[in-house]
Scaffold this motif. Structure first.
Motif, PDB file in Angstrom:
ATOM      1  N   ALA A 179       0.830  -1.215   0.000  1.00  0.00           N
ATOM      2  CA  ALA A 179       0.000   0.000   0.000  1.00  0.00           C
ATOM      3  C   ALA A 179       0.856   1.255   0.000  1.00  0.00           C
ATOM      4  O   ALA A 179       0.588   2.206  -0.740  1.00  0.00           O
ATOM      5  N   ASN A 180       1.907   1.265   0.813  1.00  0.00           N
ATOM      6  CA  ASN A 180       2.789   2.436   0.865  1.00  0.00           C
ATOM      7  C   ASN A 180       3.582   2.603  -0.430  1.00  0.00           C
ATOM      8  O   ASN A 180       3.768   3.725  -0.914  1.00  0.00           O
ATOM      9  N   SER A 181       4.041   1.483  -0.994  1.00  0.00           N
ATOM     10  CA  SER A 181       4.777   1.558  -2.264  1.00  0.00           C
ATOM     11  C   SER A 181       3.853   2.002  -3.398  1.00  0.00           C
ATOM     12  O   SER A 181       4.242   2.791  -4.259  1.00  0.00           O
ATOM     13  N   SER A 414       7.148   2.306   5.602  1.00  0.00           N
ATOM     14  CA  SER A 414       6.970   0.865   5.829  1.00  0.00           C
ATOM     15  C   SER A 414       8.028   0.271   6.742  1.00  0.00           C
ATOM     16  O   SER A 414       7.878  -0.857   7.220  1.00  0.00           O
ATOM     17  N   ILE A 415       9.102   1.015   7.004  1.00  0.00           N
ATOM     18  CA  ILE A 415      10.211   0.458   7.776  1.00  0.00           C
ATOM     19  C   ILE A 415       9.777   0.131   9.204  1.00  0.00           C
ATOM     20  O   ILE A 415      10.211  -0.877   9.783  1.00  0.00           O
ATOM     21  N   ILE A 418       4.534   1.751  12.754  1.00  0.00           N
ATOM     22  CA  ILE A 418       3.899   3.002  13.163  1.00  0.00           C
ATOM     23  C   ILE A 418       4.219   4.141  12.194  1.00  0.00           C
ATOM     24  O   ILE A 418       3.799   5.274  12.406  1.00  0.00           O
ATOM     25  N   GLY A 419       4.968   3.843  11.131  1.00  0.00           N
ATOM     26  CA  GLY A 419       5.437   4.892  10.238  1.00  0.00           C
ATOM     27  C   GLY A 419       4.468   5.301   9.156  1.00  0.00           C
ATOM     28  O   GLY A 419       4.777   6.172   8.343  1.00  0.00           O
ATOM     29  N   SER A 420       3.293   4.675   9.090  1.00  0.00           N
ATOM     30  CA  SER A 420       2.324   5.014   8.050  1.00  0.00           C
ATOM     31  C   SER A 420       0.915   4.748   8.550  1.00  0.00           C
ATOM     32  O   SER A 420       0.712   3.967   9.493  1.00  0.00           O
ATOM     33  N   ALA A 421      -0.050   5.383   7.897  1.00  0.00           N
ATOM     34  CA  ALA A 421      -1.452   5.146   8.252  1.00  0.00           C
ATOM     35  C   ALA A 421      -1.829   3.693   7.993  1.00  0.00           C
ATOM     36  O   ALA A 421      -2.585   3.082   8.762  1.00  0.00           O
ATOM     37  N   ALA A 422      -1.265   3.112   6.921  1.00  0.00           N
ATOM     38  CA  ALA A 422      -1.542   1.707   6.601  1.00  0.00           C
ATOM     39  C   ALA A 422      -1.051   0.795   7.721  1.00  0.00           C
ATOM     40  O   ALA A 422      -1.735  -0.157   8.115  1.00  0.00           O
ATOM     41  N   GLY A 423       0.128   1.072   8.247  1.00  0.00           N
ATOM     42  CA  GLY A 423       0.670   0.259   9.320  1.00  0.00           C
ATOM     43  C   GLY A 423      -0.137   0.375  10.604  1.00  0.00           C
ATOM     44  O   GLY A 423      -0.386  -0.627  11.293  1.00  0.00           O
ATOM     45  N   TRP A 443      13.334  -5.064   8.526  1.00  0.00           N
ATOM     46  CA  TRP A 443      14.538  -5.230   7.696  1.00  0.00           C
ATOM     47  C   TRP A 443      14.187  -5.510   6.249  1.00  0.00           C
ATOM     48  O   TRP A 443      14.900  -5.076   5.322  1.00  0.00           O
ATOM     49  N   LEU A 444      13.062  -6.211   6.018  1.00  0.00           N
ATOM     50  CA  LEU A 444      12.617  -6.451   4.639  1.00  0.00           C
ATOM     51  C   LEU A 444      12.223  -5.147   3.959  1.00  0.00           C
ATOM     52  O   LEU A 444      12.581  -4.886   2.805  1.00  0.00           O
ATOM     53  N   ALA A 445      11.459  -4.325   4.698  1.00  0.00           N
ATOM     54  CA  ALA A 445      11.031  -3.037   4.144  1.00  0.00           C
ATOM     55  C   ALA A 445      12.232  -2.141   3.873  1.00  0.00           C
ATOM     56  O   ALA A 445      12.263  -1.417   2.864  1.00  0.00           O
ATOM     57  N   LEU A 446      13.229  -2.179   4.750  1.00  0.00           N
ATOM     58  CA  LEU A 446      14.430  -1.356   4.567  1.00  0.00           C
ATOM     59  C   LEU A 446      15.208  -1.791   3.331  1.00  0.00           C
ATOM     60  O   LEU A 446      15.676  -0.946   2.550  1.00  0.00           O
ATOM     61  N   ILE A 447      15.347  -3.109   3.133  1.00  0.00           N
ATOM     62  CA  ILE A 447      16.038  -3.610   1.936  1.00  0.00           C
ATOM     63  C   ILE A 447      15.299  -3.172   0.672  1.00  0.00           C
ATOM     64  O   ILE A 447      15.907  -2.711  -0.301  1.00  0.00           O
ATOM     65  N   GLY A 448      13.982  -3.318   0.667  1.00  0.00           N
ATOM     66  CA  GLY A 448      13.194  -2.883  -0.479  1.00  0.00           C
ATOM     67  C   GLY A 448      13.308  -1.391  -0.714  1.00  0.00           C
ATOM     68  O   GLY A 448      13.418  -0.933  -1.868  1.00  0.00           O
ATOM     69  N   TYR A 449      13.297  -0.615   0.360  1.00  0.00           N
ATOM     70  CA  TYR A 449      13.421   0.846   0.281  1.00  0.00           C
ATOM     71  C   TYR A 449      14.745   1.250  -0.367  1.00  0.00           C
ATOM     72  O   TYR A 449      14.781   2.065  -1.292  1.00  0.00           O
TER      73      TYR A 449
END
Length: 463
Positions: A179-181, A414-415, A418-423, A443-449
């Motif tokens: 959703a964030n992406s 996504s990292i 609490i960093g997004s409304a979706a989360g 860590w998965l979100a950070l790698i993707g980011y």
């Protein structure tokens, strides 16, 4: 006075971030923060306005000779009331009207069951295949609607598809990332991209051309890793007996396509008319309103009062609208008093690299709310004139900085959960703990980011 304003903003920001431990709604904190900062600014205007807005203030006095006999405090107060508040409120109102229109259209589609067109077509029980389908549906839905609404719809669907809690958390966390992406590359996909688009920092074409592929990569990389944890098939779906409804399947589909096509039409409307996006959004809302009125009147469905737009509009999330109002008004004070310009100067002097600045802002958006973060950045960096060269060229319309900010502010959320409304919605609906997400998905979100940033750099090198 400037130090006082900055300290109060930081304290208010912490109150917003610590909403749950403090048990004070973030909307209340944001409204109090925004109004308090304007009160303090007005009280100290005589020491701030001449220093920060010297030339504009002198022009204001020349255009209003009746103020010549007034004291300096009265002159500066009139400048704050007639120039600063009016200009900032005009910009903020455009964003709020756009959001109100979009939220009402989405709610109208939802109450008519329009989103079932998507959910009814997901029938696979293979775990890996379902993960990829849900992720890509979420990705593109959040680009058309918004990541908050999309997350709610997809989590509701998920409960009908996956029954085991721990397994469902994997899917739910993937929905947060998707959703964030998905919202990062669309001008109407996330509040932050709406703000950048409405402010004129970036166009829909640039977002799609340069941010789409990095956004896909930021989702696909975590998906590849998560899918390795899933094997086999899910239990058969439970049969759901639909209750009698006033709305037929065909009418439900009509409402869905009217709403979604209307939302897609808004960027096209802006490119054709060059009018602000909120005009197009409210135009679409007006068309949808007239259509539903004629539809219900022709069928004599007086008992469908709950489905009519006057009732539906009362269901939109007004606390969120007031939150945006409060925080954007607070950021406007930081802009008017020159605090944001000073911060921008410090960043430029100490770092002077838009890629590093953008990447750091993205990580920050996972800790603090990305709405005030982006609002602050917009105030820090005015759009450069066309033809600017050197470092300033990064800040022209569709410049590297604005494209990167759109990606980083959206995907970076996504990292942390609490960093997004979706989360936050996923935490509320699925009761996902902060620690579980931190261990399994941060860590998965950070790698993707970081992978998405790498792809964006590659795009710039090639094109």
């Amino acid at each position: 006075m400037l130090t006082t304003l900055l300290v109060i903003f930081i304290v208010g920001y912490l109150a917003i971030a610590l909403e749950h431990p403090l048990k004070i709604d973030k909307t209340a904190s944001a409204l109090l923060l925004g109004m308090l900062m304007w009160i303090l600014y007005a009280m100290g205007a005589d020491s701030i306005v001449p220093a920060v807005s010297g030339e504009h203030f002198r022009q204001f006095l020349e255009n209003n000779p009746g103020l010549a006999s007034k004291t300096l405090h009265e002159q500066t107060l009139q400048y704050v009331l007639n120039i600063d508040i009016v200009e900032h409120l005009g910009d903020i109102t455009q964003t709020l009207l756009f959001l109100i229109g979009a939220m009402t259209i989405v709610e109208m589609v939802d109450v008519h069951g329009g989103f079932r067109i998507i959910t009814d077509h997901i029938t696979t029980r293979k775990k890996k295949k379902l993960l990829w389908i849900i992720a890509f549906v979420t990705f593109f839905m959040s680009a058309i609607l918004d990541n908050l609404t999309t997350t709610i719809v997809m989590l509701m669907l998920l409960r009908k598809l996956v029954y085991q809690k721990e397994e469902r958390w994997l899917y739910a966390s993937t929905i947060v990332i998707a959703a964030n992406s998905g919202g990062a590359w669309s001008p109407i996909g996330d509040v932050t991209t709406i703000m950048l688009w409405v402010d004129g920092d970036i166009t829909a074409k640039a977002l799609i051309c340069y941010v789409l592929i990095p956004s896909i990569v930021s989702m696909v990389v975590p998906l590849l890793i998560v899918s390795r944890r899933l094997a086999g098939t899910l239990p058969p779906r439970e049969t759901i007996v639909e209750k009698n409804s006033l709305i037929t399947s065909r009418e439900r589909s009509t409402m869905f396509f009217l709403g979604v096509c209307g939302l897609i039409f808004v960027p096209i409307f802006k490119s054709i008319t060059h009018l602000p996006p909120f005009v197009g959004m409210l135009f679409v809302l007006g068309v949808l309103w007239v259509f539903t009125e004629i539809f219900y009147n022709s069928k004599m469905l007086e008992q469908a009062r709950e489905l009519r737009l006057p009732k539906v509009i009362s269901r939109i999330d007004m606390p969120s609208i007031l939150f945006f109002l409060g925080i954007l008004m607070a950021v406007a004070v930081l802009q008017s008093t020159g605090i944001l310009s000073w911060l921008a100067g410090v960043l430029d002097e100490k770092i002077h690299n838009v890629y590093i600045i953008g990447s750091v802002l993205g990580v920050l958006s996972s800790i603090v709310d990305n709405v005030p973060l982006v609002a602050g950045v917009i105030g820090m960096y005015p759009v450069a004139e066309p033809g600017a060269v050197g470092y300033a060229a990064n800040f022209v319309v569709d410049g590297t900085f604005w494209e990167l900010l759109s990606y980083c502010a959206g995907v970076g959320g996504s990292i942390l959960i609490i960093g997004s409304a979706a989360g936050v919605i996923a935490m509320g609906i699925e009761k996902i703990s902060f620690g579980w997400y931190l261990k399994n998905f941060s860590w998965l979100a950070l790698i993707g980011y970081l992978a998405g940033i790498g792809i964006y750099l590659l795009e710039k090198m090639i094109f």
